[in-house]
Write a protein that holds these residues in place. Structure first.
Motif, PDB file in Angstrom:
ATOM      1  N   ALA A  49      -1.976  -9.095  -2.817  1.00 20.71           N
ATOM      2  CA  ALA A  49      -2.624  -8.031  -3.573  1.00 20.71           C
ATOM      3  C   ALA A  49      -1.759  -6.772  -3.548  1.00 20.71           C
ATOM      4  O   ALA A  49      -1.231  -6.401  -2.503  1.00 20.71           O
ATOM      5  N   ASN A  50      -1.606  -6.174  -4.711  1.00 26.28           N
ATOM      6  CA  ASN A  50      -0.871  -4.928  -4.798  1.00 26.28           C
ATOM      7  C   ASN A  50      -1.874  -3.779  -4.909  1.00 26.28           C
ATOM      8  O   ASN A  50      -2.760  -3.813  -5.750  1.00 26.28           O
ATOM      9  N   HIS A  51      -1.744  -2.786  -4.043  1.00 23.18           N
ATOM     10  CA  HIS A  51      -2.702  -1.674  -4.047  1.00 23.18           C
ATOM     11  C   HIS A  51      -2.087  -0.355  -4.500  1.00 23.18           C
ATOM     12  O   HIS A  51      -2.683   0.688  -4.320  1.00 23.18           O
TER      13      HIS A  51
ATOM     14  N   ARG B 135       0.812  -1.217   0.000  1.00 29.33           N
ATOM     15  CA  ARG B 135       0.000   0.000   0.000  1.00 29.33           C
ATOM     16  C   ARG B 135       0.845   1.266   0.000  1.00 29.33           C
ATOM     17  O   ARG B 135       1.932   1.305   0.566  1.00 29.33           O
TER      18      ARG B 135
END
Lengths: 144, 148
Positions: free
Chosen positions: B76-78, A35
């Motif tokens: 997961a890449n955000h 993130r």
């Protein structure tokens, strides 16, 4: 004056070290969770959604770290303005960071760090506008 | 991925981030305005904050990229993929800069400054929530068919 010189060194070193910690915290969020650490986006998520747990925990961590720093260096926490201008500025910052999808952390630190042209443009724009507004408000408002 | 790990590491990152903000002077609006007020008494030292932050973040981002965007927890890449430089980006950044230049507060330092219980910090954060709420409301009325 020896004191004056020591103060000057601290005025440069502390921003670098503090900035390094900000970069390290952002790198943690990236490596561990994939993130980008954008504070305005994290706050918006908690406020409007998606209200995910990590966002709440990050904001609570910010308060805990802030509380520790405030105990240690209360003089590092200071406001320069009060009243109506604070309300106007808060509204503009809340609205602007959402329209522009980021603030000093998401665009400034992470975006510039990723060499994202989009974030570099945003950072140049908000820094330039901030400089013009702050300089003019000092010129004509006698300083806040 | 373990939710527990995601939660405590996020809190730790927040703690470190706030320590950096407090140590660097970002929570001192006078320092920020000293940097934004370009003139005879210009104080450029706060530019070192972004130098320090990008100096640490950028090389680690390159490592992350070489690992093909795979975080430790979960897969997961955000990281945002948008590359659009459009009017919305410029307008938003300009409005943000306007607010930032008026009082010397951006979202992170404003939120962290709540711990000082300074009335201006509280007022700013409430108004910032209002600005974000306004945007959320605008988005919700401009997309009448999507409900959450």
């Amino acid at each position: 004056m020896g004191d004056g010189k020591a103060l000057d060194i601290a005025a440069v070193v502390l921003p670098i070290v503090g900035g390094g910690l900000i970069g390290l915290a952002s790198a943690m969020m990236l490596l561990l969770h994939g993130r980008i650490t954008g504070i305005s986006g994290i706050i918006y998520g908690v406020l409007i959604g998606p209200r995910e747990g990590w966002r709440v925990m990050f904001l609570l961590g910010l308060l805990a770290g802030g509380a520790m720093m405030f105990q240690w260096r209360p003089s590092n926490f200071a406001m320069a303005s009060s009243g109506g201008v604070v309300v106007v500025a808060g509204l503009l910052v809340g609205l602007g960071t959402r329209i522009g999808s980021g603030c000093t952390s998401g665009h400034g630190v992470c975006g510039v760090g990723r060499l994202s042209p989009r974030s570099m443009v945003a950072t140049l724009v908000f820094t330039a506008v901030g400089m013009v507004v702050a300089s003019l408000s000092q010129e004509f408002g006698g300083g806040a | 991925m373990s939710l527990r790990h995601e939660l405590w590491t996020s809190a730790l990152a927040g703690f470190l981030f706030a320590t950096g903000l407090g140590l660097s002077g970002m929570t001192n609006a006078h320092r920020i305005l000293g940097f934004l007020r370009v003139g005879e008494n210009w104080d450029p030292t706060m530019a070192m904050v972004i130098v320090g932050a990008v100096g640490v973040f950028a090389p680690i981002y390159q490592i992350y990229r070489r690992r093909h965007h795979r975080p430790v927890f979960g897969n997961a890449n955000h990281v945002p993929s948008s590359t659009d430089i459009n009017g919305k980006l410029i307008l938003g950044a300009a409005l943000f800069g306007l607010g930032w230049g008026l009082v010397g507060l951006c979202p992170g330092p404003a939120w962290v400054s709540l711990v000082s219980l300074h009335p201006s910090a509280i007022l700013f954060v409430i108004a910032m929530f209002g600005g974000m709420g306004l945007y959320g409301w605008f988005i919700s009325i401009s997309k009448p068919n999507s409900s959450s």
